[in-house]
Design an enzyme around this catalytic site. Structure first.
Site, PDB file in Angstrom:
ATOM      1  CE  LYS A 193      -3.839  -1.944   2.730  1.00  0.00           C
ATOM      2  NZ  LYS A 193      -4.892  -2.103   1.743  1.00  0.00           N
TER       3      LYS A 193
ATOM      4  CB  SER B 283      -8.322  -7.122  10.442  1.00  0.00           C
ATOM      5  OG  SER B 283      -8.119  -5.821   9.947  1.00  0.00           O
TER       6      SER B 283
ATOM      7  N   GLY C 258     -14.092  -5.431   5.412  1.00  0.00           N
ATOM      8  CA  GLY C 258     -15.079  -5.985   6.328  1.00  0.00           C
ATOM      9  C   GLY C 258     -15.290  -7.486   6.231  1.00  0.00           C
TER      10      GLY C 258
END
Lengths: 191, 296
Positions: B83, B238, B216
């Site tokens: 990133k 995550s 999400g």
């Protein structure tokens, strides 16, 4: 009867192959489970990530059925598909299980990383000259057995070959509008 | 036979096409990268912290230490993404110089430029960017993005925002397909999208680049949900390494992405996985903590 071709649809450039087959008048289906192999006349193992596809082949118990299918049907492997169809991997990679369909040793990411990926017009034996070819983190064929017919080279590296029913190439004919390679594979299929 | 071309649009977009149907996992070190590869990830995203830890840490989130990115590149043979901050020309060029396979110009990091994104067409390395609607998607493609993903709301383990963004993009594509040619310019104006790309969407009936779901995803069922809404593949941030059993979660999410309509299989895959990452309800998230609103 229309030729019905399955595209192994565990991961990778599946729809691109299906579109090209349909444009050429063939019937195309996704192959996700062993039962899907029973209705098709030929199989394409598409580009994608070879380690991921290999893992998914084993998880869904497709390893032996694909090998059985290849004994009397044409199979075409592009890029990751070439790696999977081969008989060994030169970096010793234990990360994936070769299908041993064609007697070739394969070097993965043989032209470098993504930043080194390229397009080039390629002359291919039996198929044509100046065929647009897209190489993406592509493998090459480091060595071939005596029954393997080499169809194309680039930069002194073998990038396309066949042995009987099995056709493999390092590049992606499905990412171009040129259908010479797909036509060649479809001609191998008898209904 | 010659004229070898590097970094062409086809080569850059094609790389993303090869990732379709696959799962791209956030990792913060070589060990995690190996776990992801063994589970069948199609790529890893090397970063210093996963999004939920970025949230917890606060402060400015920047490009990862090159040591981490290089260690991950060494550890695996699958592609490695990294990133860069939005609009941070130097971070992007550094990652390109390091030879990463894809750059995510990402709202998960603190934007370096709150007005302009990178002109991604000028780079040899391909880029992925986030989007919440068709206008944002086409602006990023106009700048040269070769791949898109929904923004969702990163680091929340809450799929609701990714669903919203995926549905919005799909609904707007369907709207374009129903428009007459003489109505396209005004719709392009309303979306703030390049007219040529709106025309292309109408011709193709879809985006000209691959669009993954992100932001999400926490369970195998979340991955299957996003695939059935038309995602081309899945990013998990995550969701893997903040779960109780990363190996199990990684393997189950990979398989449910492939077999997303085989619900009996997903039932089996979902059994005994342990506790998923702890999530955040959107109404408990302060406006200033919403990463998706950091760029347009």
């Amino acid at each position: 009867m229309r030729k019905k071709i399955g595209v192994l649809a565990l991961q990778g450039a599946v729809s691109e192959h299906i579109d090209q087959i349909k444009k050429l008048g063939g019937n195309a289906i996704e192959v996700k489970i062993p039962e899907d192999l029973s209705t098709i006349h030929g199989l394409i193992i598409p580009g994608g990530e070879s380690t991921a596809i290999s893992r998914l082949i084993q998880e869904i118990y497709l390893y032996d059925p694909i090998r059985e299918f290849a004994k009397n049907h044409p199979v075409f492997g592009t890029c990751a598909g070439l790696i999977l169809c081969g008989s060994s991997i030169t970096d010793g990679g234990k990360k994936l299980k070769s299908l041993h369909l064609i007697d070739i040793a394969v070097t993965r990411n043989g032209f470098g990383r993504q930043i080194d990926s390229f397009e080039v017009d390629l002359d291919i034996k039996n198929i044509g000259k100046n065929i647009p070819s897209v190489f993406i983190r592509a493998p090459y064929i480091a060595s071939v057995g005596k029954d393997v017919n080499v169809l194309a080279e680039f930069d002194k590296k073998i990038v396309m070959a066949e042995q009987g029913n099995i056709l493999v190439c390092s590049f992606h004919p499905e990412l171009t509008n040129d259908d010479h390679v797909m036509r060649y594979f479809m001609n191998k299929i008898s209904v | 036979m010659m004229n070898k071309k590097l970094g062409s649009e086809r080569v850059k977009r094609g790389m993303a096409q090869m990732q379709k149907g696959g799962v791209i996992m956030d990792v913060v070190n070589a060990e995690q990268a190996k776990v992801a590869e063994a589970a069948g990830a199609v790529a890893v995203m090397a970063l210093e912290r996963v999004p939920s830890d970025i949230r917890a840490a606060g402060g400015v989130a920047r490009m990862a230490d090159p040591t981490i990115v290089e260690a991950v590149m060494k550890a695996v043979t699958i592609p490695v993404m990294a990133k860069a901050r939005i609009g941070h020309i130097a971070e992007a060029r550094l990652l390109e110089a390091m030879g990463v396979d894809y750059i995510d110009e990402s709202e998960v990091l603190t934007p370096a430029d709150d007005e302009y994104h990178l002109l991604k067409s000028e780079y040899t390395v391909p880029f992925v960017c986030g989007c919440r609607d068709l206008g944002e998607a086409l602006r990023r493609i106009g700048e040269g993005a070769s791949m898109l993903r929904t923004k969702g709301e990163p680091g929340t383990g809450n799929i609701v925002e990714a669903v919203r963004h995926m549905r919005k993009v799909q609904a707007q594509i369907h709207h374009v397909m129903g428009l007459k040619n003489d109505e396209l310019m005004v719709y392009a104006r309303d979306l703030g999208a390049p007219y040529e790309l709106i025309k292309q969407v109408k011709e193709l009936g879809k985006l000209p680049v691959v669009n993954f779901a992100a932001g999400g995803v926490a369970t195998p069922a979340d991955a299957a949900l996003m695939m059935s809404l038309g995602a081309d593949g899945i990013f998990v941030g995550s969701g893997i390494f903040k779960s109780e059993h990363p190996e199990r979660f990684a393997r189950a999410i990979v398989q449910s992405t492939t077999h997303y309509e085989d619900y009996e299989m997903i039932v089996k895959l979902s059994k005994g996985l342990g506790v998923p990452m702890k999530g955040i309800e959107m109404s408990h998230l302060h406006t200033e903590d919403r990463m998706q609103d950091r760029s347009r």
